[in-house]
Motif scaffolding. Structure first.
Motif, PDB file in Angstrom:
ATOM      1  N   ARG A 244       0.835  -1.198   0.000  1.00  0.00           N
ATOM      2  CA  ARG A 244       0.000   0.000   0.000  1.00  0.00           C
ATOM      3  C   ARG A 244       0.872   1.251   0.000  1.00  0.00           C
ATOM      4  N   SER A 245       0.268   2.372  -0.337  1.00  0.00           N
ATOM      5  CA  SER A 245       0.986   3.642  -0.274  1.00  0.00           C
ATOM      6  C   SER A 245       1.194   4.042   1.182  1.00  0.00           C
ATOM      7  N   LEU A 246       2.333   4.647   1.445  1.00  0.00           N
ATOM      8  CA  LEU A 246       2.591   5.148   2.788  1.00  0.00           C
ATOM      9  C   LEU A 246       1.887   6.483   2.996  1.00  0.00           C
ATOM     10  N   LYS A 247       1.433   6.712   4.204  1.00  0.00           N
ATOM     11  CA  LYS A 247       0.852   8.004   4.574  1.00  0.00           C
ATOM     12  C   LYS A 247       1.953   8.829   5.219  1.00  0.00           C
ATOM     13  N   ILE A 248       2.291   9.935   4.578  1.00  0.00           N
ATOM     14  CA  ILE A 248       3.396  10.767   5.024  1.00  0.00           C
ATOM     15  C   ILE A 248       2.882  12.161   5.366  1.00  0.00           C
ATOM     16  N   SER A 249       3.175  12.605   6.581  1.00  0.00           N
ATOM     17  CA  SER A 249       2.834  13.969   6.991  1.00  0.00           C
ATOM     18  C   SER A 249       4.112  14.795   7.050  1.00  0.00           C
ATOM     19  N   ILE A 250       4.119  15.905   6.320  1.00  0.00           N
ATOM     20  CA  ILE A 250       5.278  16.786   6.260  1.00  0.00           C
ATOM     21  C   ILE A 250       5.030  17.963   7.197  1.00  0.00           C
ATOM     22  N   VAL A 251       5.879  18.087   8.212  1.00  0.00           N
ATOM     23  CA  VAL A 251       5.699  19.089   9.259  1.00  0.00           C
ATOM     24  C   VAL A 251       6.902  20.031   9.231  1.00  0.00           C
ATOM     25  N   MET A 252       6.715  21.208   8.664  1.00  0.00           N
ATOM     26  CA  MET A 252       7.810  22.172   8.545  1.00  0.00           C
ATOM     27  C   MET A 252       7.258  23.552   8.208  1.00  0.00           C
ATOM     28  N   GLN A 253       8.154  24.555   8.213  1.00  0.00           N
ATOM     29  CA  GLN A 253       7.747  25.906   7.839  1.00  0.00           C
ATOM     30  C   GLN A 253       7.279  25.937   6.389  1.00  0.00           C
ATOM     31  N   ARG A 254       6.189  26.653   6.158  1.00  0.00           N
ATOM     32  CA  ARG A 254       5.734  26.810   4.779  1.00  0.00           C
ATOM     33  C   ARG A 254       6.369  28.037   4.119  1.00  0.00           C
ATOM     34  N   TYR A 255       6.591  29.082   4.884  1.00  0.00           N
ATOM     35  CA  TYR A 255       7.109  30.336   4.319  1.00  0.00           C
ATOM     36  C   TYR A 255       8.410  30.734   4.998  1.00  0.00           C
ATOM     37  N   TRP A 256       9.356  31.262   4.189  1.00  0.00           N
ATOM     38  CA  TRP A 256      10.601  31.776   4.736  1.00  0.00           C
ATOM     39  C   TRP A 256      10.330  33.052   5.541  1.00  0.00           C
ATOM     40  N   THR A 257      11.017  33.197   6.636  1.00  0.00           N
ATOM     41  CA  THR A 257      10.817  34.351   7.500  1.00  0.00           C
ATOM     42  C   THR A 257      11.339  35.640   6.866  1.00  0.00           C
ATOM     43  N   HIS A 258      12.486  35.555   6.163  1.00  0.00           N
ATOM     44  CA  HIS A 258      13.142  36.774   5.697  1.00  0.00           C
ATOM     45  C   HIS A 258      12.439  37.429   4.513  1.00  0.00           C
ATOM     46  N   ASN A 259      11.639  36.652   3.744  1.00  0.00           N
ATOM     47  CA  ASN A 259      10.983  37.277   2.585  1.00  0.00           C
ATOM     48  C   ASN A 259       9.523  36.877   2.400  1.00  0.00           C
ATOM     49  N   GLY A 260       9.019  35.983   3.247  1.00  0.00           N
ATOM     50  CA  GLY A 260       7.612  35.598   3.174  1.00  0.00           C
ATOM     51  C   GLY A 260       7.254  34.696   2.026  1.00  0.00           C
ATOM     52  N   MET A 261       8.252  34.224   1.268  1.00  0.00           N
ATOM     53  CA  MET A 261       7.971  33.355   0.123  1.00  0.00           C
ATOM     54  C   MET A 261       7.880  31.903   0.553  1.00  0.00           C
ATOM     55  N   GLU A 262       7.195  31.122  -0.267  1.00  0.00           N
ATOM     56  CA  GLU A 262       6.992  29.717   0.067  1.00  0.00           C
ATOM     57  C   GLU A 262       8.317  28.970   0.048  1.00  0.00           C
ATOM     58  N   SER A 263       8.549  28.150   1.061  1.00  0.00           N
ATOM     59  CA  SER A 263       9.781  27.390   1.197  1.00  0.00           C
ATOM     60  C   SER A 263       9.890  26.329   0.111  1.00  0.00           C
ATOM     61  N   ASP A 264      11.107  26.177  -0.448  1.00  0.00           N
ATOM     62  CA  ASP A 264      11.309  25.127  -1.442  1.00  0.00           C
ATOM     63  C   ASP A 264      11.233  23.745  -0.800  1.00  0.00           C
ATOM     64  N   LEU A 265      11.569  23.645   0.498  1.00  0.00           N
ATOM     65  CA  LEU A 265      11.416  22.363   1.178  1.00  0.00           C
ATOM     66  C   LEU A 265       9.955  21.933   1.186  1.00  0.00           C
ATOM     67  N   TRP A 266       9.084  22.867   1.466  1.00  0.00           N
ATOM     68  CA  TRP A 266       7.643  22.597   1.516  1.00  0.00           C
ATOM     69  C   TRP A 266       7.156  22.085   0.163  1.00  0.00           C
ATOM     70  N   VAL A 267       7.612  22.705  -0.902  1.00  0.00           N
ATOM     71  CA  VAL A 267       7.174  22.352  -2.264  1.00  0.00           C
ATOM     72  C   VAL A 267       7.737  21.003  -2.690  1.00  0.00           C
ATOM     73  N   HIS A 268       9.048  20.811  -2.499  1.00  0.00           N
ATOM     74  CA  HIS A 268       9.691  19.617  -3.050  1.00  0.00           C
ATOM     75  C   HIS A 268       9.406  18.357  -2.250  1.00  0.00           C
ATOM     76  N   PHE A 269       9.333  18.462  -0.933  1.00  0.00           N
ATOM     77  CA  PHE A 269       9.012  17.267  -0.150  1.00  0.00           C
ATOM     78  C   PHE A 269       7.640  16.726  -0.533  1.00  0.00           C
ATOM     79  N   SER A 270       6.661  17.601  -0.625  1.00  0.00           N
ATOM     80  CA  SER A 270       5.308  17.143  -0.936  1.00  0.00           C
ATOM     81  C   SER A 270       5.209  16.660  -2.375  1.00  0.00           C
ATOM     82  N   GLY A 271       5.735  17.440  -3.325  1.00  0.00           N
ATOM     83  CA  GLY A 271       5.622  17.065  -4.732  1.00  0.00           C
ATOM     84  C   GLY A 271       6.303  15.748  -5.051  1.00  0.00           C
ATOM     85  N   SER A 272       7.515  15.562  -4.522  1.00  0.00           N
ATOM     86  CA  SER A 272       8.254  14.335  -4.826  1.00  0.00           C
ATOM     87  C   SER A 272       7.627  13.115  -4.150  1.00  0.00           C
TER      88      SER A 272
END
Length: 377
Positions: free
Chosen positions: A55-83
């Motif tokens: 079966r597929s694994l159920k994975i919960s990604i727990v991390m910052q969504r936005y960078w503090t210094h510029n308010g943009m979405e974190s690449d970790l947030w995007v790549h962990f979920s997408g991959s």
């Protein structure tokens, strides 16, 4: 070029050609040893079958969504979920921003009630999702106003998930050991560097995955089909002497385009990946400082990002990159600003050689270090 310097320029050009051609031929002939950690993500099919149980694994990604210094979405947030989704897993995400990183950002500190409410919200989220694995951003030491390992340990005990902690910065210039702190409650810790006392002092090394990237980059986010109208490209901070390297290259006539976040030249995730795809060459480094008079460097995410974008990577020597890639075959190592100029000058005039190297790097990366192999591991 002044006539009295033409002989020197010719000699340098011949030297660069000989370095690249000899390393490439040695690699093709099988004379160059494979990188020592090529099998970092090696996983048996039998082990995968037992773990996944069909079966597929159920994975919960727990991390910052936005960078503090510029308010943009974190690449970790995007790549962990997408991959993870592309690897066939079921993914949920929780934004940890309000209860993490109070030690090294300018985010206002939480008071006791906000922290308690935030931790309780996370627990409710995990109770609802019932994940097999939680991916947790542990790139900080809590200071009493952010989530602690004790809170995470209690959630593990109550809910029964496995914990994979990601620590993006691990080196000897950090006074406190993030690996030691979060490793105690983690089932696996992913770090990009083992040449540090923090790793040496950590007892349970079987828990640690030292990988060429802590982020399983979603390869589908990158592309290399656009016109490469940038010679030498860079996007990031001026620190680590990067501004010195790039300004010298530009003064020497290398067509250079740099976006420095210090000057608030921020790019969105899509803009950044487009910038890499337009860059024929990308420079980066992982220099963090000197220890006992010796330079200390680490691997950064720019390595994978450049390779996946089809941009030739030029990386300052000193990190563990050669444990994973073959120098002068998959990337160009440089020790100083002069080498940066000489190699860039040659490769920008010899597109076929540059393209051969980027193609070899991409194929090698996908074969050995793809996001699918990360998730299988």
């Amino acid at each position: 070029v002044p006539e009295h310097l033409s002989g020197i320029v010719f000699a340098v050009t011949v030297g660069v050609f000989q370095i690249l051609s000899s390393h490439r031929q040695s690699w093709i002939n099988g004379e160059t040893p494979k990188p020592s950690k090529i099998s970092v993500f090696e996983t048996s099919k039998l082990a995968l079958t037992k773990i996944v149980d069909g079966r597929s694994l159920k994975i919960s990604i727990v991390m910052q969504r936005y960078w503090t210094h510029n308010g943009m979405e974190s690449d970790l947030w995007v790549h962990f979920s997408g991959s993870a989704v592309r690897a066939g897993h079921l993914v949920s995400q929780f934004d940890l921003s309000n209860i993490s990183y109070d030690d090294n950002t300018k985010r206002p500190m939480n008071d006791g009630k906000k922290l308690k409410d935030g931790v309780e919200t996370l627990k409710e989220f995990l109770l609802l999702e019932k994940p097999d694995i939680v991916i947790f951003d542990g790139n900080f030491i809590p200071r009493g106003r952010s989530i602690s390992r004790e809170a995470v340990r209690d959630m593990k005990s109550d809910l029964g998930f496995k914990l994979c902690t990601i620590i993006g910065d691990l080196h000897d210039l950090q006074p406190e050991n993030r690996l030691d702190y979060w490793g105690e409650v983690s089932d696996l810790v992913s770090v990009p560097n083992s040449e540090t006392r923090h790793y040496s002092d950590f007892v349970n090394k079987e828990k640690v995955l030292v990988a060429p990237m802590i982020v399983p980059f979603d390869e589908h986010c990158f592309y290399g089909s656009v016109e490469r109208d940038i010679g030498l490209g860079f996007c990031g901070g001026k620190g680590r002497r990067r501004d010195v390297f790039l300004s010298f290259a530009e003064k020497c006539g290398i067509p250079t385009t740099a976006h420095f976040v210090d000057d608030k030249q921020y790019l969105t995730g899509d803009e950044f990946r487009d910038f890499l795809s337009r860059s024929r060459i990308t420079f980066s480094n992982g220099f963090v400082g000197t220890i006992a008079g010796l330079p200390h460097s680490v691997m950064t995410g720019r390595i994978a990002e450049s390779i996946l974008s089809g941009s030739l990577l030029v990386y300052e020597s000193g990190s563990q990159i050669d444990d994973y890639l073959v120098p002068y075959v998959h990337y160009i190592p440089v020790d100083n600003i002069h080498e940066l100029v000489h190699f860039c000058r040659y490769l920008l005039k010899n597109e076929e050689i540059r393209a051969e190297m980027t193609s070899a790097a991409y194929e090698y990366w996908m074969e050995n270090y793809s996001s699918k192999r990360f998730w299988d591991c």
